[in-house]
Design a protein around this motif. Structure first.
Motif, PDB file in Angstrom:
ATOM      1  N   PRO A  51     -53.199   4.360  51.055  1.00 51.57           N
ATOM      2  CA  PRO A  51     -53.127   5.293  52.186  1.00 51.57           C
ATOM      3  C   PRO A  51     -53.430   4.593  53.521  1.00 51.57           C
ATOM      4  O   PRO A  51     -54.448   4.858  54.169  1.00 51.57           O
ATOM      5  N   PHE A  52     -52.544   3.717  53.927  1.00 53.69           N
ATOM      6  CA  PHE A  52     -52.729   2.974  55.177  1.00 53.69           C
ATOM      7  C   PHE A  52     -52.869   3.942  56.357  1.00 53.69           C
ATOM      8  O   PHE A  52     -52.236   4.989  56.386  1.00 53.69           O
ATOM      9  N   ILE A  53     -53.664   3.539  57.325  1.00 52.03           N
ATOM     10  CA  ILE A  53     -53.877   4.327  58.546  1.00 52.03           C
ATOM     11  C   ILE A  53     -53.121   3.634  59.684  1.00 52.03           C
ATOM     12  O   ILE A  53     -53.088   2.414  59.776  1.00 52.03           O
ATOM     13  N   GLY A  54     -52.530   4.434  60.563  1.00 51.88           N
ATOM     14  CA  GLY A  54     -51.923   3.896  61.781  1.00 51.88           C
ATOM     15  C   GLY A  54     -50.570   3.240  61.589  1.00 51.88           C
ATOM     16  O   GLY A  54     -50.214   2.347  62.352  1.00 51.88           O
ATOM     17  N   ILE A  55     -49.800   3.700  60.609  1.00 52.00           N
ATOM     18  CA  ILE A  55     -48.468   3.126  60.404  1.00 52.00           C
ATOM     19  C   ILE A  55     -47.516   3.683  61.465  1.00 52.00           C
ATOM     20  O   ILE A  55     -47.336   4.900  61.569  1.00 52.00           O
ATOM     21  N   ASP A  56     -46.914   2.819  62.242  1.00 51.16           N
ATOM     22  CA  ASP A  56     -45.922   3.219  63.234  1.00 51.16           C
ATOM     23  C   ASP A  56     -44.541   3.293  62.589  1.00 51.16           C
ATOM     24  O   ASP A  56     -43.797   4.247  62.797  1.00 51.16           O
ATOM     25  N   THR A  57     -44.204   2.256  61.803  1.00 51.55           N
ATOM     26  CA  THR A  57     -42.862   2.135  61.243  1.00 51.55           C
ATOM     27  C   THR A  57     -42.938   1.782  59.765  1.00 51.55           C
ATOM     28  O   THR A  57     -43.732   0.931  59.376  1.00 51.55           O
ATOM     29  N   VAL A  58     -42.093   2.433  58.969  1.00 51.71           N
ATOM     30  CA  VAL A  58     -41.877   2.043  57.585  1.00 51.71           C
ATOM     31  C   VAL A  58     -40.476   1.458  57.536  1.00 51.71           C
ATOM     32  O   VAL A  58     -39.517   2.101  57.954  1.00 51.71           O
ATOM     33  N   THR A  59     -40.353   0.224  57.076  1.00 54.61           N
ATOM     34  CA  THR A  59     -39.031  -0.374  56.927  1.00 54.61           C
ATOM     35  C   THR A  59     -38.751  -0.513  55.437  1.00 54.61           C
ATOM     36  O   THR A  59     -39.546  -1.078  54.687  1.00 54.61           O
ATOM     37  N   LEU A  60     -37.635   0.085  55.012  1.00 58.42           N
ATOM     38  CA  LEU A  60     -37.323   0.211  53.591  1.00 58.42           C
ATOM     39  C   LEU A  60     -36.437  -0.903  53.065  1.00 58.42           C
ATOM     40  O   LEU A  60     -35.406  -1.232  53.666  1.00 58.42           O
ATOM     41  N   TYR A  61     -36.840  -1.434  51.923  1.00 54.91           N
ATOM     42  CA  TYR A  61     -36.045  -2.412  51.166  1.00 54.91           C
ATOM     43  C   TYR A  61     -35.970  -1.955  49.720  1.00 54.91           C
ATOM     44  O   TYR A  61     -36.185  -2.737  48.800  1.00 54.91           O
ATOM     45  N   LEU A  62     -35.699  -0.650  49.535  1.00 57.61           N
ATOM     46  CA  LEU A  62     -35.541  -0.060  48.208  1.00 57.61           C
ATOM     47  C   LEU A  62     -34.239   0.735  48.200  1.00 57.61           C
ATOM     48  O   LEU A  62     -33.957   1.432  49.183  1.00 57.61           O
ATOM     49  N   ASN A  63     -33.495   0.673  47.101  1.00 58.74           N
ATOM     50  CA  ASN A  63     -32.277   1.481  47.052  1.00 58.74           C
ATOM     51  C   ASN A  63     -32.670   2.959  46.979  1.00 58.74           C
ATOM     52  O   ASN A  63     -33.815   3.292  46.664  1.00 58.74           O
ATOM     53  N   PRO A  64     -31.732   3.861  47.294  1.00 58.99           N
ATOM     54  CA  PRO A  64     -32.074   5.287  47.351  1.00 58.99           C
ATOM     55  C   PRO A  64     -32.737   5.829  46.084  1.00 58.99           C
ATOM     56  O   PRO A  64     -33.691   6.616  46.180  1.00 58.99           O
ATOM     57  N   LYS A  65     -32.301   5.422  44.925  1.00 57.31           N
ATOM     58  CA  LYS A  65     -32.898   5.904  43.674  1.00 57.31           C
ATOM     59  C   LYS A  65     -34.378   5.508  43.594  1.00 57.31           C
ATOM     60  O   LYS A  65     -35.228   6.301  43.204  1.00 57.31           O
ATOM     61  N   ASN A  66     -34.685   4.282  43.980  1.00 54.87           N
ATOM     62  CA  ASN A  66     -36.069   3.805  43.933  1.00 54.87           C
ATOM     63  C   ASN A  66     -36.943   4.347  45.062  1.00 54.87           C
ATOM     64  O   ASN A  66     -38.168   4.228  45.015  1.00 54.87           O
ATOM     65  N   GLN A  67     -36.316   4.930  46.076  1.00 54.10           N
ATOM     66  CA  GLN A  67     -37.082   5.532  47.174  1.00 54.10           C
ATOM     67  C   GLN A  67     -37.720   6.849  46.766  1.00 54.10           C
ATOM     68  O   GLN A  67     -38.768   7.225  47.297  1.00 54.10           O
ATOM     69  N   GLN A  68     -37.113   7.555  45.832  1.00 48.24           N
ATOM     70  CA  GLN A  68     -37.538   8.923  45.505  1.00 48.24           C
ATOM     71  C   GLN A  68     -39.027   9.037  45.212  1.00 48.24           C
ATOM     72  O   GLN A  68     -39.682   9.958  45.702  1.00 48.24           O
ATOM     73  N   GLU A  69     -39.574   8.101  44.458  1.00 48.70           N
ATOM     74  CA  GLU A  69     -40.994   8.196  44.119  1.00 48.70           C
ATOM     75  C   GLU A  69     -41.904   7.962  45.329  1.00 48.70           C
ATOM     76  O   GLU A  69     -43.113   8.198  45.258  1.00 48.70           O
TER      77      GLU A  69
END
Length: 118
Positions: A51-69
Motif C-alpha cells: 500500500p504505497f503512499i503518494g503514488i502520482d503515476t502507475v505505469t503498466l507493463y501487464l497485459n489486460p488479462k493480468n491487470q484484472q487482479e
C-alpha cells in the motif's frame, strides 16, 4: 513525484526495466511491483500489493488479462494517472478509472520521458 512500475522485472531487455532506468535517470522516485523478487537498479521489486503512499503515476507493463487482479489495488493507491504502455491497452479498466476520477493515458513511458512530456 512517485511512480509505481507495475509488471517490473530484473530482465534488462524488458521495457519495464528500461522504464525504471529512465525514470530514475530523470530523478523520479520509483517503486515497483512484479512477480519475482529482485532489484532493478536500486529499486526493490515487491511481489505483493504494497500500500504505497503518494503514488502520482502507475505505469503498466501487464497485459489486460493480468491487470484484472490489480484493478482494486491501483484504485486504492489513488494515483493521479495510469499510463497504459503499448500492449497494455484495456478499455474495461479505462471505465473503472473514469468512475474513480483517475486520469489515464495510452502512451509509452519511455517516449514521454525522452520528449520531456512525463
Amino acid at each position: 513525484m512517485k511512480t509505481l512500475v507495475l509488471g517490473a522485472t530484473t530482465n534488462k531487455e524488458r521495457y519495464a526495466y528500461k522504464a525504471i532506468h529512465a525514470l530514475t535517470d530523470n530523478s523520479h522516485q520509483v517503486v515497483a511491483v512484479g512477480t519475482k523478487d529482485g532489484m532493478a537498479l536500486d529499486v526493490k521489486i515487491e511481489t505483493t500489493k504494497v500500500p504505497f503512499i503518494g503514488i502520482d503515476t502507475v505505469t503498466l507493463y501487464l497485459n489486460p488479462k493480468n491487470q484484472q487482479e490489480y484493478y482494486d489495488y491501483i484504485v486504492s493507491l489513488h494515483p493521479r494517472r495510469v499510463i497504459f504502455n503499448p500492449g497494455t491497452e484495456n478499455p474495461e479498466f479505462y471505465e473503472i478509472l473514469k468512475q474513480n476520477n483517475i486520469e489515464f493515458e495510452v502512451a509509452c513511458t519511455l517516449v514521454l520521458l525522452a520528449t520531456k512530456q512525463y
